[in-house]
Design a protein around this motif. Structure first.
Motif, PDB file in Angstrom:
ATOM      1  N   ALA A  40       0.894  -0.924   0.304  1.00 52.41           N
ATOM      2  CA  ALA A  40      -0.298   0.370  -0.023  1.00 52.41           C
ATOM      3  C   ALA A  40       1.068   1.741   0.348  1.00 52.41           C
ATOM      4  O   ALA A  40       0.329   2.753   0.235  1.00 52.41           O
ATOM      5  CB  ALA A  40      -1.128   0.387   1.773  1.00 52.41           C
ATOM      6  N   ARG A  41       2.361   1.202  -0.382  1.00 51.82           N
ATOM      7  CA  ARG A  41       2.574   2.488  -0.017  1.00 51.82           C
ATOM      8  C   ARG A  41       2.745   2.651   1.070  1.00 51.82           C
ATOM      9  O   ARG A  41       2.625   2.646   2.299  1.00 51.82           O
ATOM     10  CB  ARG A  41       2.738   3.072  -1.612  1.00 51.82           C
ATOM     11  CG  ARG A  41       2.646   2.470  -2.774  1.00 51.82           C
ATOM     12  CD  ARG A  41       3.707   2.027  -3.031  1.00 51.82           C
ATOM     13  NE  ARG A  41       3.110   0.747  -4.152  1.00 51.82           N
ATOM     14  CZ  ARG A  41       3.549   1.468  -6.122  1.00 51.82           C
ATOM     15  NH1 ARG A  41       3.769   3.563  -6.027  1.00 51.82           N
ATOM     16  NH2 ARG A  41       2.956   1.160  -7.192  1.00 51.82           N
ATOM     17  N   ARG A  42       4.446   3.379   1.337  1.00 50.13           N
ATOM     18  CA  ARG A  42       4.773   4.305   2.482  1.00 50.13           C
ATOM     19  C   ARG A  42       4.507   3.830   3.533  1.00 50.13           C
ATOM     20  O   ARG A  42       4.446   3.988   4.683  1.00 50.13           O
ATOM     21  CB  ARG A  42       3.453   5.336   2.257  1.00 50.13           C
ATOM     22  CG  ARG A  42       3.359   6.522   1.562  1.00 50.13           C
ATOM     23  CD  ARG A  42       2.451   7.799   2.543  1.00 50.13           C
ATOM     24  NE  ARG A  42       2.268   8.955   1.337  1.00 50.13           N
ATOM     25  CZ  ARG A  42       1.774   9.725   1.670  1.00 50.13           C
ATOM     26  NH1 ARG A  42       1.178   9.986   2.860  1.00 50.13           N
ATOM     27  NH2 ARG A  42       1.472  11.120   0.603  1.00 50.13           N
ATOM     28  N   SER A  43       5.263   2.132   3.549  1.00 45.00           N
ATOM     29  CA  SER A  43       6.022   1.309   4.741  1.00 45.00           C
ATOM     30  C   SER A  43       4.183   0.797   5.164  1.00 45.00           C
ATOM     31  O   SER A  43       4.356   0.540   5.967  1.00 45.00           O
ATOM     32  CB  SER A  43       6.345   2.062   5.759  1.00 45.00           C
ATOM     33  OG  SER A  43       7.754   2.026   4.712  1.00 45.00           O
ATOM     34  N   GLN A  44       3.337   0.808   4.513  1.00 40.90           N
ATOM     35  CA  GLN A  44       2.521   0.331   4.591  1.00 40.90           C
ATOM     36  C   GLN A  44       2.016  -0.692   4.219  1.00 40.90           C
ATOM     37  O   GLN A  44       2.193  -0.890   2.644  1.00 40.90           O
ATOM     38  CB  GLN A  44       1.093   1.431   4.736  1.00 40.90           C
ATOM     39  CG  GLN A  44       0.633   1.906   6.363  1.00 40.90           C
ATOM     40  CD  GLN A  44      -0.368   3.034   6.386  1.00 40.90           C
ATOM     41  OE1 GLN A  44      -1.273   3.224   4.942  1.00 40.90           O
ATOM     42  NE2 GLN A  44      -0.167   3.186   7.195  1.00 40.90           N
ATOM     43  N   VAL A  45       0.700  -2.061   4.775  1.00 39.17           N
ATOM     44  CA  VAL A  45       0.857  -2.728   3.247  1.00 39.17           C
ATOM     45  C   VAL A  45      -1.075  -3.146   4.057  1.00 39.17           C
ATOM     46  O   VAL A  45      -1.314  -3.002   5.055  1.00 39.17           O
ATOM     47  CB  VAL A  45       1.155  -4.513   4.009  1.00 39.17           C
ATOM     48  CG1 VAL A  45       2.268  -4.401   3.107  1.00 39.17           C
ATOM     49  CG2 VAL A  45       1.628  -4.784   5.614  1.00 39.17           C
TER      50      VAL A  45
END
Length: 236
Positions: free
Chosen positions: A116-121
């Motif tokens: 999900a980008r920005r160190s998110q999933v």
């Protein structure tokens, strides 16, 4: 029961047709092309190969989100168009749930991860108790560190899968404390067949909607919406 399933919520484009306990066809591509280029030609090819009369299907299943905003819109528009033209109900299947369904029967923790980008999933935690699909944490956007810490607290062995795994593999390895595995290539990406099979359960439970009612579940604002909100906050 015959289900036509579409999955283009991430990098993979996939079309499948399942009838009762038989997978009649599945066409999956994960190669540098946009879903607007691939999805309808894939559907046409599948229909030709199995001599599918689209009027014979009972419902159209679609990966309903989360995922790529563009991919979800293409899948949603395609499913809605078919539903309206054929007068068939739509079944929206949560993307992360369907990804976990790839590992049917696994009694370990199943942790799908979509980047999900920005160190998110986009992620969740699932398992199977016999034939029962159990959701331990429902799909949502989370920091990779947060979901790995929760898996550590569970004390259970875990299998990771999804396009977020290669992106955050080293981060997972550095932080994970419980036994773990990464799912192999034939199981680690979205598959329309999993969407179709899970949709059959939804069909039996009456979880359907009209084509006009269907909207994707994004779970968070798009990048353009986030950037607009950030600009507005700075202006205030």
């Amino acid at each position: 029961m015959k289900i036509l399933a579409l999955e283009c919520s991430g990098l993979v484009a996939s079309v499948a047709v399942a009838e009762d306990d038989t997978l009649l066809a599945e066409y999956t591509v994960n190669y540098k092309k946009t879903h607007s280029q691939t999805l309808l030609p894939m559907l046409d090819e599948v229909a030709k190969m199995i001599e599918l009369d689209l009027q014979s299907i009972d419902a159209i299943a679609v990966a309903g989100g989360p995922g790529s905003f563009t991919g979800l819109r293409i899948g949603s528009a395609t499913a809605k168009g078919l539903g309206l033209a054929l007068d068939k109900p739509l079944i929206s299947v949560p993307t992360v749930d369907a990804l976990a369904w790839n590992l049917y029967g696994c009694e370990k923790n199943i942790c799908p991860m979509m980047d999900a980008r920005r160190s998110q999933v986009y992620t969740g935690i699932y398992t199977f108790e016999g034939e029962t699909f159990v959701t331990r944490r429902a799909q949502e956007p989370m920091a990779v560190t947060e979901i790995v810490d929760e898996l550590n607290q569970s004390g259970r062995e875990v299998i990771f899968l999804g396009d977020g795994v290669p992106v955050y593999r080293e981060q997972i390895r550095e932080r994970i404390k419980v036994p773990y595995q990464f799912a192999p290539a034939h199981l680690n990406r979205q598959r329309a067949s999993s969407v179709a099979v899970l949709a059959m359960h939804y069909y039996i439970e009456g979880k359907m909607q009209t084509a006009a009612e269907h909207t994707p579940e994004y779970l968070r604002p798009s990048q353009a919406e986030r950037e607009r909100e950030e600009r507005l906050q700075k202006e205030r």
